[in-house]
Design an enzyme around this catalytic site. Structure first.
Site, mmCIF file in Angstrom:
data_model
loop_
_atom_site.group_PDB
_atom_site.id
_atom_site.type_symbol
_atom_site.label_atom_id
_atom_site.label_comp_id
_atom_site.label_asym_id
_atom_site.label_seq_id
_atom_site.Cartn_x
_atom_site.Cartn_y
_atom_site.Cartn_z
ATOM 1 N N PHE A 77 36.727 13.727 1.957
ATOM 2 C CA PHE A 77 35.900 12.684 1.307
ATOM 3 C C PHE A 77 34.771 13.368 0.553
ATOM 4 C CE2 PHE A 77 37.126 11.042 5.568
ATOM 5 C CZ PHE A 77 38.115 10.165 5.139
ATOM 6 N N HIS A 78 34.579 13.027 -0.705
ATOM 7 C CA HIS A 78 33.445 13.619 -1.407
ATOM 8 C C HIS A 78 32.769 12.664 -2.377
ATOM 9 C CE1 HIS A 78 36.430 14.066 -4.612
ATOM 10 N NE2 HIS A 78 35.387 14.056 -5.433
ATOM 11 N N ARG A 79 33.363 11.499 -2.640
ATOM 12 C CA ARG A 79 32.797 10.648 -3.684
ATOM 13 C C ARG A 79 31.491 10.008 -3.222
ATOM 14 N NH1 ARG A 79 36.063 10.454 -8.057
ATOM 15 N NH2 ARG A 79 38.144 11.070 -7.445
ATOM 16 N N ARG A 91 28.881 18.072 -0.233
ATOM 17 C CA ARG A 91 28.131 16.811 -0.312
ATOM 18 C C ARG A 91 28.278 16.016 0.986
ATOM 19 N NH1 ARG A 91 27.121 12.881 -4.402
ATOM 20 N NH2 ARG A 91 28.508 13.704 -5.962
#
Ligand code: UD1
Length: 358
Positions: A206-208, A239
């Protein structure tokens, strides 16, 4: 008479662009100079340098070391520095990739200098204008002189936006690299931070921003993964790592294990042996589809609808409980179509650059 093409500049900056760049740089013909401007958007070795060496990208690189910042700041810093580099280089084509802030900055810099601009991976849309990537895609396509579409649906979309006469379908260069990597990995598999023999595990990434900054949702997802019946290895984008640390969450419970961001060949090998993927990444959804790995995409829309139509991908957003179902019951669909090209897209893209306008 067409112009003689002697220099192409690729502008890249973030992880998925290095994979696309590797495909292109392998097929640039002798006699055409290919230079790379790396904005420095991604700078950790696991996110950047490691990809250049592993994918054997050895062309000349100018690194602008722009680093992190708000979207406006990051893009503005890039724009100023790319413009200076392009003025020095004066290439015959500027090639931009995908949908990151580096893509947009490259597009504006080239368009303002009246340099011929081509966009690889043009025409993809999520139709969600809150995504920074969606803004980057739309503006980059409209600034370009040549739009290289990865799917027929993307080509059709370019037509809807009045861009058909400057667009061609070439396929997706990530397929080229993936198929290549798959063959070499089978000969010499990389070592992963966990045992893959059982094939009974899932990969997560997950990075958004929409997800990593939505703590209640992220917590619920991590909780579901902790309760999965099979181990889940979460390859942690910087992030996400920062957000988790700041929120004081302890994610490593139950079935969930955190691992560092994987190198490209490690991720492909991990996927080839996995039972499922849970992700918000655009590239991984498609790689899993091509490798026949069922995927849950934690988003409300996707730019790769073919993966859903063909039964391999499912959007999970409003009802996160679907995630636990997904991890229990793998779908049975077969990949029986190749909507993203045949693995020779990079050549088609470079041929389009060489012949365009002639
Ligand atoms: C960017 C792209 C996204 C792409 C993704 C792949 C935009 C708007 N988004 O998102 O389309 O799918 O790359 O990873 O361009 N950070 C580090 N080290 C790094 C890189 C990032 O610590 O090497 C941290 C920084 O705190 C940074 C944050 O991650 O602020 C986000 O990085 P950023 O480049 O803004 O976007 P990504 O989330 O990586």
């Amino acid at each position: 008479m067409g112009r003689v093409l002697s220099k192409i500049i690729s502008v890249v900056g973030a992880r998925p662009q290095f994979v696309k760049l590797a495909a292109i740089s392998r097929v640039i013909p002798a006699g055409v100079e290919h230079r790379i401007i790396h904005t420095g958007q991604h700078y950790d070795d696991a996110m950047s340098g490691g990809f250049f060496s592993a994918l054997q990208i050895d062309d000349p690189v100018t690194n602008l070391h722009v680093g992190s910042g708000s979207h406006g700041t990051q893009t503005a810093r890039m724009l100023e520095l790319i413009e200076t580099s392009l003025k020095d280089e004066m290439p015959d084509w500027v090639l931009i990739y995908g949908d990151t802030n580096s893509t947009l900055a490259g597009a504006i810099a080239a368009a303002k200098l009246n340099l011929p601009l081509a966009h690889l991976e043009a025409g993809l849309r999520s139709f969600n204008r809150e995504m920074p990537e969606e803004i980057n895609r739309v503006l980059s396509d409209h600034a370009s002189d040549l739009c290289l579409a990865p799917s027929l649906r993307a080509l059709e979309q370019l037509g809807h936006e009045g861009l058909r006469t400057k667009s061609v379908f070439v396929g997706d260069v990530m397929v080229d690299i993936l198929l290549n990597e798959k063959t070499s990995i089978q000969k010499s598999p990389p070592k992963l931070p966990w045992k893959i023999e059982s094939h009974e595990y899932a990969i997560a990434t997950f990075h958004r921003q929409a997800l990593t900054s939505d703590m209640p949702r992220l917590t619920q997802i991590l909780d579901t993964l902790q309760n999965s019946e099979i181990p889940v290895y979460l390859a942690t984008h910087p992030r996400l790592a920062k957000e988790i640390e700041q929120a004081g969450i302890e994610p490593e419970k139950g079935s969930l294990r955190l691992v560092p961001p994987l190198a490209y060949n490690e991720m492909v090998w991990a996927l080839m042996n996995a039972r499922a993927l849970v992700t918000d990444s655009g590239g991984l959804q498609k790689e899993a589809f091509i490798l026949g790995v069922p995927t849950a995409t934690v988003r409300s829309e996707t730019e790769w609808p073919e993966t859903i139509d063909l039964g391999w991908n499912r959007l999970v957003w409003d009802d996160l409980s679907e995630l636990s179902l997904f991890l229990r019951e793998p779908p049975t669909g077969q990949v029986d179509s190749h909507p993203y090209g045949d693995g020779r897209t990079a050549q088609a893209a470079v041929d389009a650059l060489l012949s365009w306008g002639k």
